[in-house]
Enzyme design. Structure first.
Site, PDB file in Angstrom:
ATOM      1  N   CYS A   2       0.837  -1.179   0.000  1.00 12.71           N
ATOM      2  CA  CYS A   2       0.000   0.000   0.000  1.00 12.71           C
ATOM      3  C   CYS A   2       0.878   1.238   0.000  1.00 12.71           C
ATOM      4  O   CYS A   2       2.071   1.161  -0.242  1.00 12.71           O
ATOM      5  CB  CYS A   2      -0.911  -0.010   1.229  1.00 12.71           C
ATOM      6  SG  CYS A   2      -1.805  -1.563   1.472  1.00 12.71           S
ATOM      7  N   ARG A  50      -4.900   1.760   0.080  1.00 10.23           N
ATOM      8  CA  ARG A  50      -4.793   0.323   0.300  1.00 10.23           C
ATOM      9  C   ARG A  50      -4.926  -0.494  -0.976  1.00 10.23           C
ATOM     10  O   ARG A  50      -5.846  -0.268  -1.767  1.00 10.23           O
ATOM     11  CB  ARG A  50      -5.868  -0.142   1.298  1.00 10.23           C
ATOM     12  CG  ARG A  50      -5.742  -1.626   1.657  1.00 10.23           C
ATOM     13  CD  ARG A  50      -6.883  -2.101   2.527  1.00 10.23           C
ATOM     14  NE  ARG A  50      -6.686  -3.498   2.926  1.00 10.23           N
ATOM     15  CZ  ARG A  50      -7.651  -4.310   3.322  1.00 10.23           C
ATOM     16  NH1 ARG A  50      -8.897  -3.869   3.389  1.00 10.23           N
ATOM     17  NH2 ARG A  50      -7.380  -5.558   3.656  1.00 10.23           N
ATOM     18  N   SER A  52      -5.734  -4.168  -1.452  1.00  5.97           N
ATOM     19  CA  SER A  52      -6.266  -5.217  -0.577  1.00  5.97           C
ATOM     20  C   SER A  52      -5.769  -6.591  -1.019  1.00  5.97           C
ATOM     21  O   SER A  52      -6.087  -7.041  -2.119  1.00  5.97           O
ATOM     22  CB  SER A  52      -7.796  -5.188  -0.603  1.00  5.97           C
ATOM     23  OG  SER A  52      -8.266  -3.903  -0.260  1.00  5.97           O
ATOM     24  N   ILE A  53      -5.009  -7.243  -0.134  1.00  5.50           N
ATOM     25  CA  ILE A  53      -4.414  -8.549  -0.432  1.00  5.50           C
ATOM     26  C   ILE A  53      -4.882  -9.614   0.558  1.00  5.50           C
ATOM     27  O   ILE A  53      -5.248 -10.717   0.182  1.00  5.50           O
ATOM     28  CB  ILE A  53      -2.869  -8.468  -0.397  1.00  5.50           C
ATOM     29  CG1 ILE A  53      -2.357  -7.414  -1.397  1.00  5.50           C
ATOM     30  CG2 ILE A  53      -2.255  -9.831  -0.683  1.00  5.50           C
ATOM     31  CD1 ILE A  53      -2.590  -7.737  -2.842  1.00  5.50           C
ATOM     32  N   GLY A 371      12.624 -13.127  -8.227  1.00  9.73           N
ATOM     33  CA  GLY A 371      13.872 -13.712  -7.725  1.00  9.73           C
ATOM     34  C   GLY A 371      14.899 -12.733  -7.214  1.00  9.73           C
ATOM     35  O   GLY A 371      16.060 -13.114  -7.026  1.00  9.73           O
TER      36      GLY A 371
END
Length: 640
Positions: A2, A50, A52-53, A371
């Site tokens: 966020c 935000r 949102s996850i 990576g």
């Protein structure tokens, strides 16, 4: 993932700055297009965008929490992800604490109440944190161990403001009383190293909290950073019969890290190039998501693309693979936009293909794994072999070595052995400044003639080298890169460019558990058997496809040398230099001369030219305000 923005006022007049915070928040809406909010009390004001996850319906920020006898004692904003939040929540619940959400953010503030500033040593993840304690009237700021997430700050007589992006602080400059003056020393550092090293920014009034640091700030006080994370690289020899144990520990740590990094309430994909790092991450991620999507990018020019190898890897591990090819026209058109997102220029041409592959990935997923960090942790850069080739010089007395260096200087350019003599005559502190350098001092003075005569890269590197005297030469180079190249270039572009597309990038190699194993690997298990990352390659046997197991590192190669010499970018570069209002910074005739030398094949100036061009575009946006980066606010679905 966020964007946070806030201010601790010096005079208890936070309400006065609420409108400035609200006005600046949209500058970084790309970091969090799903939700936004502000909060303030008498001393502090917080704003938040935000993405949102986790715990999408709840876990809104700014978040308030307090124990029963002090409800809403704390206010918190936090950018990032805590991957061990499930385990921490359980530990804190067993200690008697209760939670109002099921997200990772609340775990931080409850942990702060219990452990105080030591909470940072319990967190496994990436983070920029701001917690206001309204009882003790203290602001706690912190960044993760490696600097994956940014945190800028500025202190003036009216208070201390902090943010995930510098541009929001610039937007508040009038309210804060910030100067718009540039930091000439930071410009020198940028031109020499192609990035601005922490804790600097190009604006003299705005600084960054360094990676692995926290600070406790009181109203009217200064930001005094304290380091809580210092890599040790406590290596010891590994006997032949213990080698497989080491390889197994690496594999287990990485598998555990990828599993934790897959925690999300939205779809997680993975970047995939042709090398072992991203292939290992994608292969392990596939175990947790059978429908994993992978993404890569490349160019039409032969030799500057990993598309074919990545596609072969995707087929071998059984994932759906999506490719974005970038044209020179697309490349140059995106540069102003990218410089705006960066806040300060980073002269890494791979920023642009990363922008396009992130843009493509965001159409399909909300989170990607990547990576980054493997080379710094496991010894992946070819330059790490240098201590082996220069070992004979270490046995020669310094005065004699200096004489060999003088001899090397007198040899014709391009003559075999010249560079070996020159570098062998120097100590590591003198010759190694990290994985990037655009200009030596003579070249610097050609383009910025005002550069200080006493300038030396050791101004940046000496304090870092001072902490690594006990380490072997390869570990010293890794240690330096963790504090210079990785956090100055690699992680800046990883954060800023993916966030430009409202995409969360997670880096499983840069994990506490993985690092605990990696920093114990002896140098002969990093640079060995004619390859780099030897121990990692052995650990990944039977996991990654055979065709990438020992493949050399390539990354996102960009045909910049050819484009600047050819019709693709020469005219654009020439116009950029002539139109730039940087006459007080650059010797523009000298830069144009370098461009012509490059086109005529006199010398390959591509890296130096790109360093100057990136700065000129940045300057045209943020200082001259002549260039419009054409930022569009895109709408995304909350869930993917």
């Amino acid at each position: 993932m966020c964007g946070l923005l806030g201010m601790l006022t010096a005079h208890g007049d936070a309400e006065k700055f609420d409108s400035a915070i609200s006005h600046a928040l949209p500058c970084m809406r790309h970091r969090g297009p799903d939700d936004a909010g502000t909060w303030h009390d008498a001393d502090a004001v917080f704003g938040f965008n935000r993405l949102s996850i986790i715990d999408i319906a709840h876990s809104h920020q700014p978040l308030q929490w307090g124990p029963e006898h002090q409800p809403n004692r704390y206010a918190m904003t936090f950018n990032g992800e805590i991957y061990n939040y499930v385990e921490l929540r359980q530990e804190l619940q067993e200690l008697g604490y209760s939670f109002n959400t099921s997200g990772d953010g609340e775990t931080i503030v409850v942990g702060y109440h219990h452990w105080g500033t030591d909470v940072v040593n319990h967190l496994r993840g990436m983070f920029g944190i701001a917690i206001w304690d309204s009882v003790e009237r203290k602001l706690f700021l912190a960044r993760d161990q490696f600097g994956i997430k940014p945190l800028y700050y500025a202190t003036t007589p009216v208070g201390t403001a902090f943010s995930s992006e510098k541009k929001t602080l610039l937007d508040m400059a009038e309210a804060l009383g910030l100067s718009d003056a540039l930091d000439r020393r930071a410009i020198e550092h940028y031109v020499d190293l192609q990035y601005v090293p922490e804790p600097e920014s190009l604006h003299q009034d705005i600084r960054r909290l360094e990676s692995g640091c926290f600070a406790v700030v009181t109203p009217g006080g200064e930001v005094q950073a304290q380091r809580y994370f210092e890599p040790k690289f406590h290596t010891s020899p590994v006997t032949k019969d213990k080698e497989q144990d080491l390889f197994d520990r690496i594999a287990r740590a990485l598998e555990d890290s990828v599993e934790k990094h897959m925690r999300a309430d939205v779809t997680v994909g993975s970047f995939l190039s042709g090398g072992i790092d991203s292939t290992a991450i994608a292969t392990l991620a596939k175990r947790h998501n059978p429908n994993l999507l992978t993404f890569t990018t490349g160019f039409e020019r032969e030799g500057y693309s990993e598309v074919d190898v990545a596609a072969e890897s995707a087929a071998a591990i059984g994932v759906e693979h999506i490719v974005k090819i970038v044209s020179p026209e697309e490349y140059v058109a995106a540069v102003p936009k990218i410089m705006w997102y960066l806040d300060d220029p980073v002269a890494d041409p791979s920023l642009v293909p990363l922008y396009f592959v992130a843009q493509e990935a965001r159409k399909h997923v909300k989170v990607v794994l990547s990576g980054e960090g493997s080379d710094e942790l496991f010894g992946g850069y070819t330059i790490y072999k240098e201590p082996l080739s220069l070992a004979p010089f270490e046995k020669i007395p310094i005065p004699l070595r200096r004489g060999l260096g003088v001899l090397g200087d007198r040899l014709p350019d391009g003559m075999k052995g010249k560079s070996l003599l020159q570098r062998g005559s120097m100590t590591m502190e003198e010759r190694y400044y990290g994985n990037a350098r655009s200009f030596n001092f003579e070249q610097m003075q050609r383009v910025i003639p005002w550069a200080r005569k006493e300038w030396d890269h050791r101004e940046v590197t000496a304090p870092i080298y001072a902490k690594s005297r006990h380490m072997d030469p390869v570990a010293r180079m890794q240690h330096l890169d963790l504090f210079t190249w990785m956090r100055g270039d690699i992680l800046v572009k990883a954060d800023k460019i993916t966030m430009a597309n409202s995409l969360e990038l997670r880096v499983p190699f840069l994990d506490k558990v993985v690092f605990d194993v990696a920093e114990s690997i002896p140098h002969d298990m990093k640079i060995s058997h004619g390859t780099t990352k030897y121990a990692l390659r052995r650990a990944m046997e039977g996991i990654v496809p055979e065709h990438v197991l020992n493949r050399k590192k390539l990354g996102f190669p960009v045909p910049m040398r050819h484009w600047l010499a050819g019709d693709e970018l020469f005219g654009w570069a020439q116009d950029t230099i002539k139109e730039s209002g940087t006459d007080d910074i650059f010797n523009k005739p000298a830069v144009l001369e370098m461009l012509n030398e490059h086109r005529e094949g006199v010398s390959d100036h591509s890296r130096r030219l790109w360093t100057v061009l990136a700065f000129m575009i940045w300057h045209g946006i943020f200082v001259e305000k002549r260039i419009d980066p054409q930022i569009e606010q895109r709408e995304y679905p909350v869930e993917l």
